[in-house]
Design a protein around this motif. Structure first.
Motif, mmCIF file in Angstrom:
data_model
loop_
_atom_site.group_PDB
_atom_site.id
_atom_site.type_symbol
_atom_site.label_atom_id
_atom_site.label_comp_id
_atom_site.label_asym_id
_atom_site.label_seq_id
_atom_site.Cartn_x
_atom_site.Cartn_y
_atom_site.Cartn_z
ATOM 1 N N UNK A 79 45.374 56.227 10.145
ATOM 2 C CA UNK A 79 46.710 56.137 10.728
ATOM 3 C C UNK A 79 47.129 57.532 11.155
ATOM 4 N N UNK A 80 47.408 57.682 12.444
ATOM 5 C CA UNK A 80 47.601 59.002 13.020
ATOM 6 C C UNK A 80 49.038 59.243 13.475
ATOM 7 N N UNK A 81 50.003 58.530 12.880
ATOM 8 C CA UNK A 81 51.406 58.824 13.152
ATOM 9 C C UNK A 81 51.980 58.186 14.395
ATOM 10 N N UNK A 82 51.343 57.119 14.916
ATOM 11 C CA UNK A 82 51.846 56.500 16.140
ATOM 12 C C UNK A 82 53.199 55.831 15.922
ATOM 13 N N UNK A 83 53.379 55.155 14.787
ATOM 14 C CA UNK A 83 54.661 54.490 14.528
ATOM 15 C C UNK A 83 55.783 55.507 14.412
ATOM 16 N N UNK A 84 55.537 56.598 13.692
ATOM 17 C CA UNK A 84 56.562 57.621 13.547
ATOM 18 C C UNK A 84 56.891 58.276 14.878
ATOM 19 N N UNK A 356 46.230 47.211 15.871
ATOM 20 C CA UNK A 356 45.019 47.304 16.700
ATOM 21 C C UNK A 356 44.657 48.756 16.971
ATOM 22 N N UNK A 357 45.653 49.573 17.211
ATOM 23 C CA UNK A 357 45.409 50.986 17.484
ATOM 24 C C UNK A 357 44.833 51.677 16.255
ATOM 25 N N UNK A 358 45.354 51.341 15.074
ATOM 26 C CA UNK A 358 44.828 51.924 13.847
ATOM 27 C C UNK A 358 43.386 51.485 13.603
ATOM 28 N N UNK A 359 43.099 50.203 13.852
ATOM 29 C CA UNK A 359 41.726 49.714 13.670
ATOM 30 C C UNK A 359 40.768 50.401 14.637
ATOM 31 N N UNK A 360 41.196 50.607 15.878
ATOM 32 C CA UNK A 360 40.343 51.288 16.855
ATOM 33 C C UNK A 360 40.136 52.744 16.477
ATOM 34 N N UNK A 361 41.182 53.391 15.962
ATOM 35 C CA UNK A 361 41.021 54.777 15.507
ATOM 36 C C UNK A 361 40.032 54.855 14.344
ATOM 37 N N UNK A 362 40.059 53.858 13.470
ATOM 38 C CA UNK A 362 39.119 53.832 12.350
ATOM 39 C C UNK A 362 37.686 53.679 12.860
ATOM 40 N N UNK A 363 37.497 52.764 13.822
ATOM 41 C CA UNK A 363 36.160 52.590 14.403
ATOM 42 C C UNK A 363 35.720 53.849 15.150
ATOM 43 N N UNK A 364 36.656 54.494 15.836
ATOM 44 C CA UNK A 364 36.313 55.716 16.562
ATOM 45 C C UNK A 364 35.893 56.820 15.604
ATOM 46 N N UNK A 366 34.367 56.393 12.739
ATOM 47 C CA UNK A 366 32.995 56.101 12.321
ATOM 48 C C UNK A 366 31.992 56.401 13.413
ATOM 49 N N UNK A 367 32.360 56.052 14.668
ATOM 50 C CA UNK A 367 31.437 56.308 15.782
ATOM 51 C C UNK A 367 31.280 57.790 16.042
ATOM 52 N N UNK A 368 32.355 58.560 15.888
ATOM 53 C CA UNK A 368 32.243 60.002 16.112
ATOM 54 C C UNK A 368 31.375 60.656 15.045
ATOM 55 N N UNK A 369 31.353 60.082 13.840
ATOM 56 C CA UNK A 369 30.504 60.636 12.783
ATOM 57 C C UNK A 369 29.034 60.478 13.124
ATOM 58 N N UNK A 370 28.660 59.316 13.641
ATOM 59 C CA UNK A 370 27.256 59.096 14.008
ATOM 60 C C UNK A 370 26.885 59.807 15.299
ATOM 61 N N UNK A 371 27.890 60.118 16.142
ATOM 62 C CA UNK A 371 27.595 60.868 17.365
ATOM 63 C C UNK A 371 27.406 62.348 17.059
ATOM 64 N N UNK A 372 28.288 62.901 16.215
ATOM 65 C CA UNK A 372 28.160 64.319 15.860
ATOM 66 C C UNK A 372 26.975 64.582 14.938
ATOM 67 N N UNK A 373 26.694 63.660 14.035
ATOM 68 C CA UNK A 373 25.530 63.771 13.136
ATOM 69 C C UNK A 373 24.704 62.514 13.314
ATOM 70 N N UNK A 374 23.873 62.480 14.338
ATOM 71 C CA UNK A 374 23.171 61.234 14.689
ATOM 72 C C UNK A 374 22.178 60.801 13.617
ATOM 73 N N UNK A 375 21.919 59.498 13.624
ATOM 74 C CA UNK A 375 20.890 58.929 12.739
ATOM 75 C C UNK A 375 19.532 59.159 13.390
ATOM 76 N N UNK A 376 18.626 59.753 12.644
ATOM 77 C CA UNK A 376 17.332 60.150 13.199
ATOM 78 C C UNK A 376 16.225 59.366 12.486
#
Length: 608
Positions: A79-84, A356-364, A366-376
């Motif tokens: 949660x990145x403060x969108x509601x606030x 929905x925005x919070x769920x997408x941020x959560x998925x993003x 996770x995806x950024x973690x595998x992009x920055x430190x890829x699975x080899x």
């Protein structure tokens, strides 16, 4: 939920939350404090809605979902403060650049102001001085943020004899429990009885148990005079006085009708209309252990109460406030529907979009973690061996890491950058959807690229939904703030404050500043041309400048300054009236002294 349990009310937009699904005891799994025996069932949905909205504002919606059993992995929610941000942005647009108190007719440009203008100007100056002492802009911001976030805000007013002025206080709407009249089906109705109630936690150090405190304002017929008394055990109470014949003893100034037994009183703001009503204040506490499940907030047993005592030793047990209104104002964020009394929060209709925005941020994330430190994946690599166990050691990817591969060996990396880009595009789509459905617009939230608009007119069209939203929100509040300022005047009159004469209260308004940037140069040019051509008065021109955001603290003082330098207009006034006194009054000059030396003027061509 079956059709028989489907509820459509002011909080139906939250029914998709499992914590609100039970219409009888919502939130019972999430908040044990809401199941206290003294809270009526009809208020539980409102209190549960407030708690949910507060969790969104503090980025705790995921934790709340996990506590209530709605989502086992809610603690991992991003949660990145969108509601606030939405609430704070809407608050800024609602309040505008500044708020000022104005009374119609207080600004006047002319020779001799009428008594009505003088009175209006005096009351306006007193209200502005009171607002400065009571930090009105700060109080307004506190209450309005509650109204935008929760849908409702509450003010209370109280006369302080020590300070000699009315005190203004804001309250959490979760502590507000009104009792509406049986036929009160309109959102503009006022309750006859209002409670502010909350629980006080146990204090073992002071030997205090968990208590319930309730402050009650009640409109009722005027009763006899009263004084401080005591009951068995030393508790303070208020005793009402009767004479030897059983007739009530009245306060000085009250009148008793011997036939009907009705006591009437003439209030300073209505000298020609005697009233038989007054407002009583009660402030009491109950130990929670003394209450049963049958003791609800609205009818707590008074014989178990402990009444509070004010600083001047007055017992707050049906204390007569000597006013015929309840000094409390309830603010709604929106115009209530027919039959409703509660407002709708700014994020109400877009709450699922924020999920929905919070769920997408959560998925993003996770995806950024595998992009920055890829699975080899390694094939044919010579991995280091743990000499103690003989097993291969875990492989870690670090800068400068070198693996020796056998012949035919290979290394494959999982590329998730495409999925991350898609998730980021979905975030932008959701933000635009939330901006549009909340009517704050992408331009209002600051997410619109300024270069995407070809002209200022296009920007004005883009801000159209925001303009209508702010207009509706201010419409819902204008009457309430007019009532609040009227109460301020009347409480000062009731307290016999210096400079507040008796008489009908003047209609004062809280004026909001512009909520969007204005072309100040264009407004100034319009005012100069309009006032110069005589199609606009100086008063109207100064008001337009104030609305445009020019730093004019006091419009009346500004008008007087303008007139004191308007020598060409004064010359035209002298030519039209041949009245030097009128010209001096117009310029704000004092009357000439009798011993002033008068210099005769020579005709053209004479000796000099």
């Amino acid at each position: 939920m079956g059709l028989r349990e489907l509820i459509t009310d002011a909080w139906s937009w939250l029914d998709y939350k499992p914590a609100m699904a039970n219409p009888c005891r919502p939130g019972r799994n999430a908040w044990a404090d809401l199941t206290s025996s003294w809270i009526p069932d009809e208020d539980l949905r409102r209190l549960a809605a407030y708690r949910l909205l507060a969790a969104y504002d503090s980025n705790q919606a995921g934790q709340l979902a996990q506590l209530s059993g709605d989502d086992d992995r809610g603690g991992e929610r991003r949660e990145l403060g969108d509601a606030s941000k939405i609430v704070d942005t809407a608050l800024g647009y609602l309040l505008g650049s500044e708020q000022t108190i104005s009374i119609a007719g207080a600004e006047h440009a002319g020779d001799e102001p009428s008594p009505e203008v003088v009175a209006a100007r005096a009351v306006q100056e007193r209200l502005q001085a009171w607002a400065e002492k009571e930090l009105l802009p700060l109080r307004v911001q506190q209450a309005e943020r509650n109204a935008l976030l929760l849908g409702d805000g509450v003010y209370t007013l109280a006369w302080d004899p020590g300070k000699g002025r009315v005190l203004l206080r804001t309250w959490d709407p979760g502590l507000y429990f009104p009792e509406w009249p049986e036929d009160g089906e309109d959102g503009g109705d006022f309750p006859m009885r209002v409670h502010l109630a909350w629980e006080l936690p146990e204090d073992k150090r002071r030997g205090l148990k968990t208590r319930v405190r309730r402050i009650t304002y009640e409109l009722a017929p005027i009763g006899p005079a009263s004084r401080r008394g005591a009951v068995k055990g030393g508790g303070a109470v208020r005793e009402f006085l009767y004479d030897e014949d059983g007739a009530p003893v009245v306060v000085a100034g009250d009148l008793l009708d011997a036939g009907s037994g009705i006591i009437t009183r003439t209030y300073p703001w209505a000298p020609d209309r005697p009233s038989s009503w007054t407002c009583y204040l009660t402030d009491a506490e109950w130990e929670l252990d003394d209450l049963t499940h049958a003791d609800l907030l609205y009818d707590l047993p008074l014989h178990k109460a402990s009444f509070r005592v004010r600083s001047d030793r007055e017992v707050l047990d049906r204390l007569d406030l000597r006013c015929d209104f309840i000094p409390l104002v309830h603010i709604t964020n929106s115009i209530p529907n027919s039959g409703e009394h509660w407002g709708k929060p700014t994020i109400a209709t877009v709450l699922q979009g924020l999920d929905e925005l919070s769920a997408t941020d959560t998925d993003s994330s996770g995806a950024s973690a595998t992009t920055g430190s890829p699975i080899i994946g390694l094939s044919g690599a010579r991995l280091p061996i743990d000499r103690a166990t003989g097993q291969p050691l875990p492989v870690k990817v670090r800068a400068g890491t070198v693996w020796q591969l056998n012949e035919g060996g290979r290394m494959d990396a999982l590329d998730t950058s495409a999925q991350l880009a898609e998730l980021r595009a979905r975030v932008d789509h959701l933000i635009d959807r939330v901006a549009a459905n909340s009517r704050l617009t992408a331009a209002g939230l600051g997410t619109l690229d300024p270069t995407a608009l070809p002209s200022g007119y296009a920007l004005q069209l883009a801000l159209g939904p925001l303009d209508s939203l702010i207009a509706a929100m201010r419409l819902a509040r204008n009457h309430k703030y007019a009532v609040l300022l009227r109460m301020v005047q009347r409480l000062h009159q009731a307290g016999q404050a210096e400079g507040w004469p008796a008489g009908e209260s003047l209609p004062a308004r809280l004026m909001w500043g512009p909520h969007t940037p204005t072309d100040r140069a264009a407004v100034l040019d319009e005012v100069v041309k309009g006032v110069g051509a005589g199609v606009l008065s100086v008063e109207t021109g100064v008001k337009m400048l104030v609305d445009a955001g020019y730093p004019i603290d006091n419009p009346q003082t500004e008008i007087e300054r303008i007139q004191s330098r308007a020598f060409e207009a004064a010359a035209r006034l002298a030519d039209a009236t041949s009245d030097n006194a009128a010209v001096r009054a117009y310029l704000g000059l004092p009357e000439p002294h009798d011993n002033a030396v008068r210099v005769p003027l020579l005709a053209d061509g004479g000796d000099r």
